[in-house]
Write a protein that holds these residues in place. Structure first.
Motif, PDB file in Angstrom:
ATOM      1  N   ALA A   1       0.831  -1.200   0.000  1.00  0.00           N
ATOM      2  CA  ALA A   1       0.000   0.000   0.000  1.00  0.00           C
ATOM      3  C   ALA A   1       0.866   1.251   0.000  1.00  0.00           C
ATOM      4  N   MET A   2       1.930   1.234   0.810  1.00  0.00           N
ATOM      5  CA  MET A   2       2.829   2.382   0.849  1.00  0.00           C
ATOM      6  C   MET A   2       3.565   2.541  -0.481  1.00  0.00           C
ATOM      7  N   ASP A   3       3.988   1.424  -1.069  1.00  0.00           N
ATOM      8  CA  ASP A   3       4.634   1.479  -2.383  1.00  0.00           C
ATOM      9  C   ASP A   3       3.704   2.144  -3.402  1.00  0.00           C
ATOM     10  N   ALA A   4       2.441   1.730  -3.373  1.00  0.00           N
ATOM     11  CA  ALA A   4       1.471   2.262  -4.338  1.00  0.00           C
ATOM     12  C   ALA A   4       1.255   3.755  -4.122  1.00  0.00           C
ATOM     13  N   PHE A   5       1.082   4.158  -2.873  1.00  0.00           N
ATOM     14  CA  PHE A   5       0.834   5.567  -2.588  1.00  0.00           C
ATOM     15  C   PHE A   5       2.000   6.436  -3.038  1.00  0.00           C
ATOM     16  N   LEU A   6       3.213   6.056  -2.670  1.00  0.00           N
ATOM     17  CA  LEU A   6       4.388   6.860  -3.019  1.00  0.00           C
ATOM     18  C   LEU A   6       4.620   6.881  -4.525  1.00  0.00           C
ATOM     19  N   ALA A   7       4.265   5.792  -5.214  1.00  0.00           N
ATOM     20  CA  ALA A   7       4.423   5.755  -6.666  1.00  0.00           C
ATOM     21  C   ALA A   7       3.365   6.610  -7.363  1.00  0.00           C
ATOM     22  N   LEU A   8       2.177   6.712  -6.772  1.00  0.00           N
ATOM     23  CA  LEU A   8       1.113   7.508  -7.361  1.00  0.00           C
ATOM     24  C   LEU A   8       1.343   9.008  -7.179  1.00  0.00           C
ATOM     25  N   LEU A   9       2.090   9.387  -6.150  1.00  0.00           N
ATOM     26  CA  LEU A   9       2.277  10.800  -5.829  1.00  0.00           C
ATOM     27  C   LEU A   9       2.797  11.649  -6.993  1.00  0.00           C
ATOM     28  N   PRO A  10       3.896  11.273  -7.665  1.00  0.00           N
ATOM     29  CA  PRO A  10       4.440  12.159  -8.704  1.00  0.00           C
ATOM     30  C   PRO A  10       3.488  12.397  -9.869  1.00  0.00           C
ATOM     31  N   GLY A  11       2.709  11.407 -10.211  1.00  0.00           N
ATOM     32  CA  GLY A  11       1.823  11.551 -11.358  1.00  0.00           C
ATOM     33  C   GLY A  11       0.481  12.158 -11.043  1.00  0.00           C
ATOM     34  N   HIS A  12      -0.024  11.927  -9.828  1.00  0.00           N
ATOM     35  CA  HIS A  12      -1.387  12.334  -9.503  1.00  0.00           C
ATOM     36  C   HIS A  12      -1.473  13.398  -8.414  1.00  0.00           C
ATOM     37  N   GLY A  13      -0.399  13.618  -7.672  1.00  0.00           N
ATOM     38  CA  GLY A  13      -0.453  14.565  -6.573  1.00  0.00           C
ATOM     39  C   GLY A  13      -0.967  13.923  -5.295  1.00  0.00           C
TER      40      GLY A  13
ATOM     41  N   ALA B   1      -3.735  10.839  -4.921  1.00  0.00           N
ATOM     42  CA  ALA B   1      -3.105   9.584  -4.517  1.00  0.00           C
ATOM     43  C   ALA B   1      -3.697   9.092  -3.202  1.00  0.00           C
ATOM     44  N   ALA B   2      -3.888   9.995  -2.252  1.00  0.00           N
ATOM     45  CA  ALA B   2      -4.465   9.608  -0.969  1.00  0.00           C
ATOM     46  C   ALA B   2      -5.908   9.130  -1.142  1.00  0.00           C
ATOM     47  N   ALA B   3      -6.667   9.838  -1.976  1.00  0.00           N
ATOM     48  CA  ALA B   3      -8.068   9.450  -2.191  1.00  0.00           C
ATOM     49  C   ALA B   3      -8.161   8.084  -2.863  1.00  0.00           C
ATOM     50  N   VAL B   4      -7.238   7.801  -3.779  1.00  0.00           N
ATOM     51  CA  VAL B   4      -7.233   6.500  -4.452  1.00  0.00           C
ATOM     52  C   VAL B   4      -6.999   5.381  -3.442  1.00  0.00           C
TER      53      VAL B   4
ATOM     54  N   ALA C   1       5.760  14.716 -20.182  1.00  0.00           N
ATOM     55  CA  ALA C   1       6.267  13.365 -20.401  1.00  0.00           C
ATOM     56  C   ALA C   1       6.597  12.681 -19.076  1.00  0.00           C
ATOM     57  N   ALA C   2       7.207  13.430 -18.150  1.00  0.00           N
ATOM     58  CA  ALA C   2       7.569  12.856 -16.853  1.00  0.00           C
ATOM     59  C   ALA C   2       6.324  12.456 -16.070  1.00  0.00           C
ATOM     60  N   ARG C   3       5.279  13.257 -16.149  1.00  0.00           N
ATOM     61  CA  ARG C   3       4.052  12.917 -15.439  1.00  0.00           C
ATOM     62  C   ARG C   3       3.405  11.685 -16.035  1.00  0.00           C
ATOM     63  N   GLY C   4       3.438  11.577 -17.364  1.00  0.00           N
ATOM     64  CA  GLY C   4       2.882  10.393 -17.999  1.00  0.00           C
ATOM     65  C   GLY C   4       3.608   9.129 -17.578  1.00  0.00           C
ATOM     66  N   LEU C   5       4.941   9.198 -17.515  1.00  0.00           N
ATOM     67  CA  LEU C   5       5.716   8.044 -17.072  1.00  0.00           C
ATOM     68  C   LEU C   5       5.432   7.722 -15.610  1.00  0.00           C
ATOM     69  N   ALA C   6       5.305   8.764 -14.785  1.00  0.00           N
ATOM     70  CA  ALA C   6       5.003   8.552 -13.372  1.00  0.00           C
ATOM     71  C   ALA C   6       3.649   7.881 -13.192  1.00  0.00           C
ATOM     72  N   MET C   7       2.687   8.220 -14.047  1.00  0.00           N
ATOM     73  CA  MET C   7       1.378   7.583 -13.958  1.00  0.00           C
ATOM     74  C   MET C   7       1.464   6.097 -14.288  1.00  0.00           C
ATOM     75  N   LEU C   8       2.297   5.749 -15.253  1.00  0.00           N
ATOM     76  CA  LEU C   8       2.481   4.336 -15.579  1.00  0.00           C
ATOM     77  C   LEU C   8       3.107   3.586 -14.410  1.00  0.00           C
ATOM     78  N   THR C   9       4.110   4.199 -13.785  1.00  0.00           N
ATOM     79  CA  THR C   9       4.758   3.581 -12.628  1.00  0.00           C
ATOM     80  C   THR C   9       3.769   3.413 -11.481  1.00  0.00           C
ATOM     81  N   GLY C  10       2.973   4.455 -11.230  1.00  0.00           N
ATOM     82  CA  GLY C  10       1.979   4.376 -10.167  1.00  0.00           C
ATOM     83  C   GLY C  10       0.940   3.306 -10.430  1.00  0.00           C
ATOM     84  N   ALA C  11       0.529   3.162 -11.693  1.00  0.00           N
ATOM     85  CA  ALA C  11      -0.465   2.141 -12.039  1.00  0.00           C
ATOM     86  C   ALA C  11       0.078   0.743 -11.770  1.00  0.00           C
ATOM     87  N   ALA C  12       1.365   0.536 -12.084  1.00  0.00           N
ATOM     88  CA  ALA C  12       1.968  -0.778 -11.864  1.00  0.00           C
ATOM     89  C   ALA C  12       2.010  -1.120 -10.375  1.00  0.00           C
ATOM     90  N   GLU C  13       2.373  -0.139  -9.531  1.00  0.00           N
ATOM     91  CA  GLU C  13       2.437  -0.389  -8.086  1.00  0.00           C
ATOM     92  C   GLU C  13       1.041  -0.594  -7.496  1.00  0.00           C
TER      93      GLU C  13
END
Length: 245
Positions: free
Chosen positions: A56-68, A72-75, A219-231
């Motif tokens: 859960a912590m991995d997912a939250f921290l990975a979602l932060l850069p792409g979603h804020g 991220a907290a609401a998700v 571009a960086a935000r798009g990549l961060a969203m992919l990383t967050g989705a994977a976590e």
């Protein structure tokens, strides 16, 4: 074997904190806010976490850069409450905003290309409108346009008969460009400087560096969203009940 696995998976708050470079207080705060699922307590009242909490912590921290932080907290809260549909809706909204940002960037580039077009007849007043309709078109308040005027972003002339601001084509273009750059995160001072350079230079060259930075951020935000989705997917797989409707 089951008892051994349970022991191996048990994590103290400090273990979870160290793994993610956080303080133990931050871990407790994340649990209390619903970002982490509730921890079990020992007979003495101490929190114990598991690999589920680590995921859960991995997912939250990975979602932060792409979603804020807010999204991220609401998700994570929605996932932990079993509201998978709400979590996915929030993610969809972030992706839609990123899509809009890409379109906005394209609009800025198109607006800058328009700067290189020949100007109208000297002294002619371009066709435009008053402050209220322009503010509504941009989705902002008239007070915002007046603030931009004070900052030098737009320079609408006054109607000789009424004294009201009259936005011509060039003024509307500058207002739209200012609005787009504000959405891109630029300060009023930076936008005023850029617009002044554009007016003086008569071309888009002064904005090339700004546009490159904007491209990089999108571009960086798009990549961060992919990383967050994977976590997030890994977290959902960790607990099958959260991965099914």
């Amino acid at each position: 074997m089951a008892e051994e696995l349970q022991t191996r998976e048990r994590l103290r708050p400090v273990d979870l904190a160290r793994r993610h470079g956080l303080s133990t207080q931050a871990v407790r705060n994340y649990e209390e806010s619903g970002i982490l699922p509730p921890a079990r307590r020992t007979e003495h009242g101490y929190r114990t976490y598991t690999t589920l909490h680590a995921r859960a912590m991995d997912a939250f921290l990975a979602l932060l850069p792409g979603h804020g932080h807010r999204t991220a907290a609401a998700v994570l809260r929605a996932v932990n409450e079993g509201a998978r549909g709400e979590a996915f809706r929030l993610i969809d909204e972030s992706h839609a905003q990123l899509r809009d940002d890409r379109r906005t960037l394209e609009d800025v580039e198109a607006a800058l290309r328009d700067l290189s077009l020949p100007a109208g007849p000297s002294g002619a007043v371009p066709r435009g409108g008053f402050i209220g309709p322009l503010a509504r078109e941009l989705g902002i308040r008239p007070a915002t346009l007046r603030k931009w005027e004070r900052a030098g972003l737009v320079r609408p002339p006054r109607d000789p008969a009424t004294g009201y601001r009259r936005y011509g084509e060039a003024d509307v273009r500058d207002a739209r460009l200012a609005h787009q750059l504000r959405r891109g995160g630029h300060s009023l001072e930076r936008i005023a400087s850029v617009l002044e350079q554009v007016r003086s230079a008569g071309g888009p060259e002064p904005l090339e560096a700004t546009l490159r930075e904007w491209h990089d951020r999108v571009a960086a935000r798009g990549l961060a969203m992919l990383t967050g989705a994977a976590e997030l997917a890994a977290y959902l797989r960790e607990d099958p009940e959260k991965a099914t409707a």
